[in-house]
Every structure is written in C-alpha cells, then in structure tokens.
Design an enzyme around this catalytic site. Structure first.
Site, PDB file in Angstrom:
ATOM      1  N   GLY A 159       2.509 -34.393 -40.134  1.00 41.05           N
ATOM      2  CA  GLY A 159       1.558 -33.007 -40.243  1.00 41.05           C
ATOM      3  C   GLY A 159       1.157 -32.780 -38.830  1.00 41.05           C
ATOM      4  O   GLY A 159       2.062 -32.843 -37.796  1.00 41.05           O
ATOM      5  N   ILE A 161      -0.895 -33.571 -36.551  1.00 38.11           N
ATOM      6  CA  ILE A 161      -0.963 -34.895 -35.590  1.00 38.11           C
ATOM      7  C   ILE A 161       0.304 -35.512 -35.198  1.00 38.11           C
ATOM      8  O   ILE A 161       0.827 -35.602 -34.008  1.00 38.11           O
ATOM      9  CB  ILE A 161      -1.726 -36.000 -35.996  1.00 38.11           C
ATOM     10  CG1 ILE A 161      -3.143 -35.313 -35.924  1.00 38.11           C
ATOM     11  CG2 ILE A 161      -2.167 -37.165 -34.941  1.00 38.11           C
ATOM     12  CD1 ILE A 161      -4.313 -36.291 -36.541  1.00 38.11           C
ATOM     13  N   ARG A 182       6.612 -36.490 -46.680  1.00 39.63           N
ATOM     14  CA  ARG A 182       6.955 -36.081 -48.049  1.00 39.63           C
ATOM     15  C   ARG A 182       7.642 -34.986 -48.347  1.00 39.63           C
ATOM     16  O   ARG A 182       8.589 -34.757 -49.090  1.00 39.63           O
ATOM     17  CB  ARG A 182       5.409 -35.795 -48.811  1.00 39.63           C
ATOM     18  CG  ARG A 182       4.746 -36.942 -49.236  1.00 39.63           C
ATOM     19  CD  ARG A 182       3.218 -36.595 -49.594  1.00 39.63           C
ATOM     20  NE  ARG A 182       2.742 -36.043 -48.473  1.00 39.63           N
ATOM     21  CZ  ARG A 182       1.484 -35.591 -48.565  1.00 39.63           C
ATOM     22  NH1 ARG A 182       0.774 -35.940 -49.737  1.00 39.63           N
ATOM     23  NH2 ARG A 182       0.635 -35.062 -47.578  1.00 39.63           N
ATOM     24  N   ALA A 242      -3.511 -43.798 -38.329  1.00 43.95           N
ATOM     25  CA  ALA A 242      -3.792 -43.015 -39.346  1.00 43.95           C
ATOM     26  C   ALA A 242      -4.786 -43.609 -39.947  1.00 43.95           C
ATOM     27  O   ALA A 242      -6.191 -43.227 -40.051  1.00 43.95           O
ATOM     28  CB  ALA A 242      -2.610 -42.919 -40.107  1.00 43.95           C
ATOM     29  N   ARG A 243      -4.601 -44.536 -40.861  1.00 42.14           N
ATOM     30  CA  ARG A 243      -5.444 -45.158 -41.692  1.00 42.14           C
ATOM     31  C   ARG A 243      -5.308 -46.836 -41.843  1.00 42.14           C
ATOM     32  O   ARG A 243      -4.159 -47.167 -42.030  1.00 42.14           O
ATOM     33  CB  ARG A 243      -5.753 -44.652 -43.110  1.00 42.14           C
ATOM     34  CG  ARG A 243      -6.801 -43.462 -43.171  1.00 42.14           C
ATOM     35  CD  ARG A 243      -8.226 -43.926 -43.024  1.00 42.14           C
ATOM     36  NE  ARG A 243      -9.261 -42.662 -43.127  1.00 42.14           N
ATOM     37  CZ  ARG A 243      -9.334 -42.038 -41.819  1.00 42.14           C
ATOM     38  NH1 ARG A 243      -8.796 -42.118 -40.759  1.00 42.14           N
ATOM     39  NH2 ARG A 243     -10.197 -40.803 -41.845  1.00 42.14           N
ATOM     40  N   GLU A 272     -11.385 -52.532 -42.253  1.00 42.52           N
ATOM     41  CA  GLU A 272     -12.188 -52.278 -40.954  1.00 42.52           C
ATOM     42  C   GLU A 272     -13.736 -52.093 -41.081  1.00 42.52           C
ATOM     43  O   GLU A 272     -14.186 -51.279 -42.423  1.00 42.52           O
ATOM     44  CB  GLU A 272     -11.794 -51.257 -39.987  1.00 42.52           C
ATOM     45  CG  GLU A 272     -11.859 -49.861 -40.658  1.00 42.52           C
ATOM     46  CD  GLU A 272     -10.980 -48.752 -39.936  1.00 42.52           C
ATOM     47  OE1 GLU A 272     -10.016 -48.868 -39.535  1.00 42.52           O
ATOM     48  OE2 GLU A 272     -11.852 -47.780 -39.559  1.00 42.52           O
ATOM     49  N   HIS A 290     -10.725 -47.860 -33.912  1.00 43.54           N
ATOM     50  CA  HIS A 290     -10.916 -46.511 -34.644  1.00 43.54           C
ATOM     51  C   HIS A 290     -11.579 -45.486 -33.738  1.00 43.54           C
ATOM     52  O   HIS A 290     -12.262 -44.855 -33.850  1.00 43.54           O
ATOM     53  CB  HIS A 290     -11.668 -46.567 -36.027  1.00 43.54           C
ATOM     54  CG  HIS A 290     -11.206 -45.622 -36.871  1.00 43.54           C
ATOM     55  ND1 HIS A 290     -11.260 -45.697 -38.486  1.00 43.54           N
ATOM     56  CD2 HIS A 290     -10.720 -44.143 -36.758  1.00 43.54           C
ATOM     57  CE1 HIS A 290     -10.929 -44.587 -38.665  1.00 43.54           C
ATOM     58  NE2 HIS A 290     -10.475 -43.564 -37.932  1.00 43.54           N
TER      59      HIS A 290
HETATM   60  C1  8YV Z   1     -12.748 -40.355 -37.090  1.00 46.32           C
HETATM   61  C2  8YV Z   1     -10.758 -40.203 -38.142  1.00 46.32           C
HETATM   62  O1  8YV Z   1     -13.189 -41.137 -35.821  1.00 46.32           O
HETATM   63  O2  8YV Z   1     -10.827 -37.955 -38.738  1.00 46.32           O
HETATM   64  C3  8YV Z   1     -10.449 -39.033 -38.938  1.00 46.32           C
HETATM   65  O3  8YV Z   1      -9.883 -39.094 -40.040  1.00 46.32           O
HETATM   66  O4  8YV Z   1     -10.159 -41.288 -38.698  1.00 46.32           O
HETATM   67  C4  8YV Z   1     -11.138 -40.179 -36.876  1.00 46.32           C
HETATM   68  O5  8YV Z   1     -10.979 -39.280 -36.295  1.00 46.32           O
HETATM   69  C5  8YV Z   1     -13.772 -40.963 -38.108  1.00 46.32           C
HETATM   70  O6  8YV Z   1     -13.323 -41.001 -39.328  1.00 46.32           O
HETATM   71  C6  8YV Z   1     -14.829 -39.792 -38.056  1.00 46.32           C
HETATM   72  O7  8YV Z   1     -15.805 -40.032 -38.984  1.00 46.32           O
END
Ligand code: 8YV
Length: 336
Positions: A159, A161, A182, A242-243, A272, A290
């Site tokens: 995507g 990023i 995807r 990412a996550r 986390e 994060h």
């Molecule tokens: C944030 C992120 O720091 O934007 C996102 O999806 O994971 C991070 O950039 C965080 O979630 C902000 O709430």
C-alpha cells in the site's frame, strides 16, 4: 444530536492541546489530557451522551460499545490502521468512521527503513555492548552484519507505506525490490518503483530484508509464522511496522534464537504493550514501542486530520458533512 444543541465529543486519549482547542470551537468537549487508559466499561460510561469520539489505534469500538452508546454518530481515529474499530457494525448503525491515511506515510516509511537498517547492521546490539563497558578492542568481524545497499528488499503489503519503503530501497540504496500484495500494482507503478511482483513463498525465499506493511485482520493473522520463517534465508532480516498479530511472536523468537533468520526489527507486538518475554532476552532483535509514525509534525497532522473528520462528520466547519478520510461515507449519503 438535536439540531439546536451543541454536539458533545469525547477525546479518548491525550492529544495536542491545540487539537482540543479546535474541537472546542464547535463542540462541548470532554477529554483525557491526563492520558489514563480507560477500561472498556469506563470508556462506555464516559461516552454516554456523546455524539462523537476521537480515538487512537488502541480503543476498541465494538458492537457492545455501539449498543451501549446509541447516540454516537462519529468515530474518528488518528491512526491509519483501524482493526480496533468494527467498521461494518458502525455502518449498520449509521455511525461514521474515519482513519488518518497519507499524513503518516513518509514518516512511517522512514522508521521502517531505519528499523530494517538497525537490524541488519546490529545497531542496538552493539550499542548495548558498548554501554555495558564491554568494548575493549577492535575485532575484524565484531558486529559484522548484512549489507543493506544492493540487497534484495522484500515488501509484504504494497500500500502507501509499502510503496514509500520500496522507493527508499530502490532509489536510495540500489536494492532490487520484490513484493507481494493482495492485488498487483499497475505496471506503470511497478516500473516507477522498480518493484517486481512475486508469490508469497518466493518473497520469503528471495528477500534479504523483508518488511511487513500489511493491514491486520483475520486474513493476515500470523501471516508470518514458523512455516514462513522456515522459508527465509538464514542471513535475512524481518521488520514489522504494521501490526502485532501479523507475526507469530513465539515462532519468531524461536527462529531468532536458533539463528534461522539473522535478525528482526519490531515496532509492533501481539498483545502490546506486553512483549513476548523471549524477545526481550534476544540480542538479534531491535524492539521499539509502536513509534513508527512518531515524528512531532506527523503526530500533529494525524491528530488534526482526526479532528477535521470529527468536525465535518458532526456537520460543522468548512467541510461540514464531508469528512475528508471517511471509511464509510455512505452513512452520510456522500461518496468519496
Ligand atoms: C499510531 C499506527 O501510532 O496509524 C497507525 O495505524 O499504528 C500508528 O501510526 C497509532 O495507532 C495512533 O493511534
């Protein structure tokens, strides 16, 4: 919200004071500038009577909350990822949801690249060694890692990023770029990025440095687990901006311990802010809390974008009725 009353909004976590002041121009604002992390029941209780909520990536907006807060009309997040929000349930109830894309793309790509470089060149590990007073002499292979320039960069999730990371690798570091996503990018974008589409297994086998930038959901849960790690080169690095949950952290810890891959850079974790205890003990992983989007200008831009959306979603301000980055604009009868 009645037509005459001033709408009420809740800001669920601390945010820049200037953003609270902006919201106050339009709304009755309740906030959390003390930055307590409210348990779900307390969030629900504090949301009573609120027309809109400003959230981050951490508050769960689920069916129970929505059922308990029937007055809620807008959920506006300062994160780009929105796996904490049940968008379908919001849409069903006519609740507008927005996220914060674009404004964090370059900052997050910078950080992903930095984390990948830190893992490849063993920056954290060597700094700990130095700080511990263990540096007594030079050695020919002391903290010798892998090269970044010219190595094959793999991107899983292409995507905004992912593309920004690919651009850094291809143009700045002469890296051949391969990716899996995807859907395949348009040929002209592939040419511009110098990126070649490959199957996921091939991506795992060929990448010298693999960066994960895909959204989290049931389809990407443990997208990288023991079988995938087994396909990677023993000299490869893995970076996740990412996550948490995309990587099976226990399997990764085992692979790092057994040196089945060389190193990892992790900004996000399963469960986390808790971190898998074994990751904390391993030298060959760079761990950050994060913070990939955490430059001050970008965090300001993210917060202001969430405020823009909240103001517009509740029918105020210059973009009234047209929140700029709505995920379900159909609930307002507008299309993006
Ligand atoms: C944030 C992120 O720091 O934007 C996102 O999806 O994971 C991070 O950039 C965080 O979630 C902000 O709430």
């Amino acid at each position: 919200m009645s037509a005459s009353a001033t709408p009420r909004v809740l800001v669920a976590r601390a945010v820049f004071d200037e953003v609270i002041e902006r919201l106050r121009q339009y709304f009755e604002v309740r906030h959390n500038q003390g930055d307590a992390v409210w348990p779900q029941d307390e969030l629900i209780q504090r949301l009573q009577g609120a027309d809109g909520v400003f959230v981050t990536g951490t508050e769960a907006i689920d069916t129970r909350l929505l059922a308990a807060c029937p007055q809620l009309r807008a959920v506006c997040s300062m994160a780009v990822g929105y796996n904490n929000i049940d968008v379908a349930a919001c849409t069903e109830r006519g609740v507008l949801v927005s996220n914060a894309p674009d404004v964090l793309t370059e900052t997050t790509a910078d950080f992903g690249f930095a984390l990948m470089m830190a893992a490849a060149r063993r920056i954290s590990e060597s700094e700990h060694f130095l700080r511990a007073g263990r540096w007594t002499r030079w050695g020919h292979d002391m903290f010798a890692g892998g090269d970044v320039h010219g190595a094959t960069l793999g991107v899983l999730g292409m995507g905004r990023i992912g593309q920004a990371i690919a651009r850094r690798g291809a143009l700045g570091f002469g890296m051949p770029v391969i990716y899996h996503n995807r859907s395949r990018l348009a040929p002209e974008i592939e040419v511009r990025l110098g990126a070649r589409y490959v199957a996921k297994d091939e991506l795992l086998r060929q990448s010298d440095h693999l960066v994960l930038v895909l959204p989290y959901g049931p389809a990407s849960h443990h997208a990288i687990g023991a079988p995938e790690l087994a396909l990677m080169k023993p000299t490869a690095t893995l970076t996740n901006v990412a996550r948490g949950g995309i990587v099976d952290d226990a399997a990764l810890a085992q692979a790092l311990r057994e040196r089945r891959i060389a190193a990892a850079g992790l900004d996000v974790f399963e469960g986390e802010p808790a971190v898998h205890p074994e990751l904390l003990t391993l030298p060959n992983v760079v761990l950050t809390p994060h913070i990939a989007s955490a430059s001050l200008p970008t965090r300001r831009a993210m917060a202001h974008l969430a405020a823009d959306n909240l103001i517009a979603a509740l029918g105020a301000g210059p973009q009234a009725g047209k929140p700029p980055t709505a995920l379900n604009p159909q609930v307002l009868g507008v299309t993006r």
